[in-house]
Every structure is written in C-alpha cells, then in structure tokens.
Design a protein around this motif. Structure first.
Motif, mmCIF file in Angstrom:
data_model
loop_
_atom_site.group_PDB
_atom_site.id
_atom_site.type_symbol
_atom_site.label_atom_id
_atom_site.label_comp_id
_atom_site.label_asym_id
_atom_site.label_seq_id
_atom_site.Cartn_x
_atom_site.Cartn_y
_atom_site.Cartn_z
ATOM 1 N N LEU A 1 -43.315 -21.291 -1.255
ATOM 2 C CA LEU A 1 -43.949 -21.498 0.053
ATOM 3 C C LEU A 1 -43.930 -22.988 0.408
ATOM 4 C CD1 LEU A 1 -47.209 -19.318 -0.116
ATOM 5 C CD2 LEU A 1 -44.977 -18.669 0.806
ATOM 6 N N CYS A 2 -43.700 -23.263 1.675
ATOM 7 C CA CYS A 2 -43.767 -24.650 2.151
ATOM 8 C C CYS A 2 -45.219 -25.141 2.008
ATOM 9 C CB CYS A 2 -43.314 -24.717 3.602
ATOM 10 S SG CYS A 2 -43.709 -26.279 4.397
ATOM 11 N N PRO A 3 -45.438 -26.349 1.458
ATOM 12 C CA PRO A 3 -46.816 -26.818 1.278
ATOM 13 C C PRO A 3 -47.487 -27.205 2.592
ATOM 14 C CG PRO A 3 -45.279 -28.533 0.637
ATOM 15 C CD PRO A 3 -44.441 -27.327 0.987
ATOM 16 N N VAL A 4 -46.699 -27.334 3.647
ATOM 17 C CA VAL A 4 -47.277 -27.764 4.926
ATOM 18 C C VAL A 4 -47.591 -26.556 5.818
ATOM 19 C CG1 VAL A 4 -46.926 -29.207 6.972
ATOM 20 C CG2 VAL A 4 -45.990 -29.921 4.772
ATOM 21 N N CYS A 5 -46.575 -25.671 6.016
ATOM 22 C CA CYS A 5 -46.785 -24.569 6.958
ATOM 23 C C CYS A 5 -46.783 -23.202 6.280
ATOM 24 C CB CYS A 5 -45.737 -24.626 8.070
ATOM 25 S SG CYS A 5 -44.107 -24.104 7.507
ATOM 26 N N PHE A 6 -46.581 -23.161 4.965
ATOM 27 C CA PHE A 6 -46.634 -21.937 4.152
ATOM 28 C C PHE A 6 -45.547 -20.924 4.475
ATOM 29 C CE2 PHE A 6 -50.874 -23.759 4.491
ATOM 30 C CZ PHE A 6 -51.074 -24.086 3.151
ATOM 31 N N PHE B 1 -35.492 -27.748 1.955
ATOM 32 C CA PHE B 1 -35.988 -28.015 3.313
ATOM 33 C C PHE B 1 -36.695 -26.772 3.820
ATOM 34 C CE2 PHE B 1 -32.004 -30.308 2.795
ATOM 35 C CZ PHE B 1 -32.299 -31.573 3.267
ATOM 36 N N CYS B 2 -37.871 -26.944 4.397
ATOM 37 C CA CYS B 2 -38.536 -25.805 5.029
ATOM 38 C C CYS B 2 -37.793 -25.520 6.337
ATOM 39 C CB CYS B 2 -39.999 -26.136 5.306
ATOM 40 S SG CYS B 2 -40.784 -24.936 6.375
ATOM 41 N N ALA B 3 -37.489 -24.251 6.574
ATOM 42 C CA ALA B 3 -36.712 -23.895 7.768
ATOM 43 C C ALA B 3 -37.581 -23.918 9.027
ATOM 44 C CB ALA B 3 -36.102 -22.518 7.583
ATOM 45 N N VAL B 4 -38.891 -23.952 8.852
ATOM 46 C CA VAL B 4 -39.779 -23.904 10.019
ATOM 47 C C VAL B 4 -40.250 -25.307 10.429
ATOM 48 C CG1 VAL B 4 -41.973 -22.987 10.910
ATOM 49 C CG2 VAL B 4 -40.490 -21.546 9.491
ATOM 50 N N CYS B 5 -40.796 -26.082 9.457
ATOM 51 C CA CYS B 5 -41.391 -27.366 9.855
ATOM 52 C C CYS B 5 -40.575 -28.566 9.367
ATOM 53 C CB CYS B 5 -42.826 -27.468 9.353
ATOM 54 S SG CYS B 5 -42.956 -27.833 7.605
ATOM 55 N N ALA B 6 -39.445 -28.305 8.703
ATOM 56 C CA ALA B 6 -38.555 -29.369 8.241
ATOM 57 C C ALA B 6 -39.134 -30.221 7.109
ATOM 58 C CB ALA B 6 -38.096 -30.264 9.388
ATOM 59 N N HIS B 7 -40.199 -29.745 6.477
ATOM 60 C CA HIS B 7 -40.706 -30.441 5.285
ATOM 61 C C HIS B 7 -39.577 -30.524 4.249
ATOM 62 C CE1 HIS B 7 -43.027 -31.239 1.655
ATOM 63 N NE2 HIS B 7 -42.406 -30.224 1.116
ATOM 64 N N LYS B 8 -39.496 -31.653 3.555
ATOM 65 C CA LYS B 8 -38.381 -31.885 2.639
ATOM 66 C C LYS B 8 -38.901 -32.337 1.280
ATOM 67 C CE LYS B 8 -34.976 -35.465 2.249
ATOM 68 N NZ LYS B 8 -34.371 -36.628 2.876
HETATM 69 ZN ZN LIG Z 1 -42.935 -25.813 6.554
#
Ligand SMILES: [Zn+2]
Length: 303
Positions: free
Chosen positions: A216-221, A233-240
């Motif tokens: 899970l992305c730590p920012v937007c899950f 890379f998160c596909a939703v919020c671009a967290h890297k």
């Molecule tokens: Zn994200």
C-alpha cells in the motif's frame, strides 16, 4: 523544546491498514474515523505549540502504565514549576454540558473528558512521584476545532477553546521557563517509559487469507503502482520510494497485524501481492532480521 514527537497509535495504524485491506464492520469504521479525526486535532495542537515556541519540554502522545493500568497522554509540557497536561478533543458541532455529563445535539451521552483527564492526572501524579518528582500538574482540555460549540451553564477553568488557544500559548511562552537538568531527566525518563507497541484488548477480528494483499502507498493507501528495477511509484499520488523500502514497510505492517505469526519469506511474498521475487524478499529479510532455521521452516525475528 520538543522531546518526543507524536506517532500514530497501534490502534490507529492497525485500523488504517485494515480499512484498505478489508470491509471494516460499521463500528470499527467509526472507530477508525475517530482515530483519524483525533490525530488530525492533535497535530493541529502540535502546530500551535510549535509556533508558540515554548521554553519548557514538550512530550507528545505518551502511553504510560501505573500499577498495571495503562493511560494515555496527548501532550505534556514540563516546566520548572508545573507540568501541563493537555487532552486534545477534535469535537465539531454543538454539544451540551449539564449534570456533569456531555451530550451531543441528538441527546447521546459521550465519555466525559473531565473524568478522562482527571484519571490521567491522577496516574501521572503517581508516576511522577514514583520517579521522585513532586510537581503540581495543571490539566487542560483543549477543544481544538473552531466548529465546536459547548452550551453550558457554568464555565469550567479546565476548558480551553480554539479561539483562546493563541492567547493562552502566548502568555505561557512569556513566562520563559529555564530548562534544568532535573526537568530534562524527567522528560527522558517519561519517554523511556512510553509503551510504543501497546495493543489494546479490543481489536477487530481478521485473518491473513481474508485481507487484500499488495504493497500500500504510505500516503494515499492505493495498491496500484508502477516500478522500475529499483524504484516503486504509486500510480495514484506519484509517491516514490525504493522497492526495498516499500517491502520493508510492508514487513512492518505485517508484523503490526500479525504479531504472533512467524515472519517467513513465503508469507511476506504473499503479503506483498506476489509482485516481487522470493529471492528479493529473502535478501531484505536477511538484511534486517535474525534468521532461524528449524526443521519445518526458516523464519525471521527482530535482531
Ligand atoms: Zn499514493
């Protein structure tokens, strides 16, 4: 001076993870939303506190134990003469205070924050005493949300409303406390006593097979991602982040959810949604954990 940062509680982190991996029962969903709301309110209080630049020692979010009873403190400000104990409430909308109870607009009774803070203050007094400190404690309930309205006949000196907070903190910072070694020692002792891994008894039921797998992305899950050889890379919020760190994070999440399950390469491979090779996961486990070989399996534990 900030001595201890605020971190999300085990309950908060656990519900956060479950909320994205299963359908939480309604009651747990409300509990999760309250955790999020509460944490946001506390962070807001921290921002005020930080801005006002207090000369005392600030300790945020302490889970302490006195004689087998666990109690939690939102914020503490240790000065030379007084220990300020803050309970932060992020209530919004109208509330009524009568007959020493709190009611919502629809008539529901909520846990009385005055009783809650009295309990914390009592336990804190005893903990301080057992550490050899006889400091007066000043408890305060901070209603951080400007949308909160309390209808009550009697003013209460323990209540601090959001519109009073800037002035209150300004006055407090003007007192300019000097930090002595004795205070610093107390702050350090309390930080050491903080129980980071405290798990409350009442946690939702879940099992490994039922939960959605994947990192899970730590920012937007979100569980959708793209990657290169080393980067996730998160596909939703671009967290890297590096793939290694994404897997390490997932191992920590697995340990949080299943503290009694053995950590094995296979389990973590499944937990990460079978997206990275077992070899890669084994390497990461070997790097951070201690390896145990038994006849049935190889498993890992904290070093
Ligand atoms: Zn994200």
């Amino acid at each position: 001076m900030l001595l201890k940062e605020r971190t999300k509680s085990v309950t908060h982190r656990l519900l956060e993870s479950l909320n994205f991996r299963m359908n939480l029962p309604a009651e747990e969903k409300v509990n999760y939303e309250n955790q999020v709301k509460g944490f946001a309110g506390e962070k807001q209080f921290d921002a005020y506190m930080n801005q006002s630049n207090q000369s005392g020692l600030v300790l945020n979010d302490l889970v302490l134990t006195y004689r087998n009873t666990v109690f939690q403190i939102d914020s503490l400000l240790i000065t030379t003469d007084v220990v300020y104990l803050y309970e932060v409430k992020n209530y919004a909308g109208p509330y009524f205070y009568r007959e020493e109870s709190f009611f919502t607009e629809s008539g529901y009774k909520i846990l009385n924050p005055l009783r809650q803070i009295d309990r914390s203050a009592t336990f804190l007094h005893n903990v301080l005493l057992s550490l050899g400190y006889q400091l007066p404690i000043q408890p305060l309930i901070v209603f951080i949300n400007p949308e909160f309205n309390l209808y009550s006949l009697l003013p209460n000196k323990l209540f601090l409303f959001s519109n009073q907070l800037p002035k209150y903190l300004h006055t407090l910072s003007n007192q300019n406390f000097s930090t002595t070694n004795k205070q610093l020692e107390l702050g350090k002792k309390l930080s050491e006593l903080h129980n980071e891994t405290y798990r409350p008894d009442k946690l939702p039921n879940y099992d490994f097979d039922q939960l959605k797998k994947g990192i899970l992305c730590p920012v937007c899950f979100s569980a959708s991602y793209r990657d290169t050889r080393q980067t996730y890379f998160c596909a939703v919020c671009a967290h890297k982040e590096t793939i290694t760190s994404a897997i390490e994070r997932s191992i920590l999440e697995f340990r949080l959810l299943f503290p009694d399950s053995p950590i094995t390469t296979n389990r973590i491979y499944q937990w990460c949604g079978a997206s990275y090779s077992k070899e890669r996961i084994r390497l990461i486990l070997k790097m951070t954990y201690r390896r145990h070989l038994s006849r049935q399996m190889t498993y890992y534990s904290e070093k």
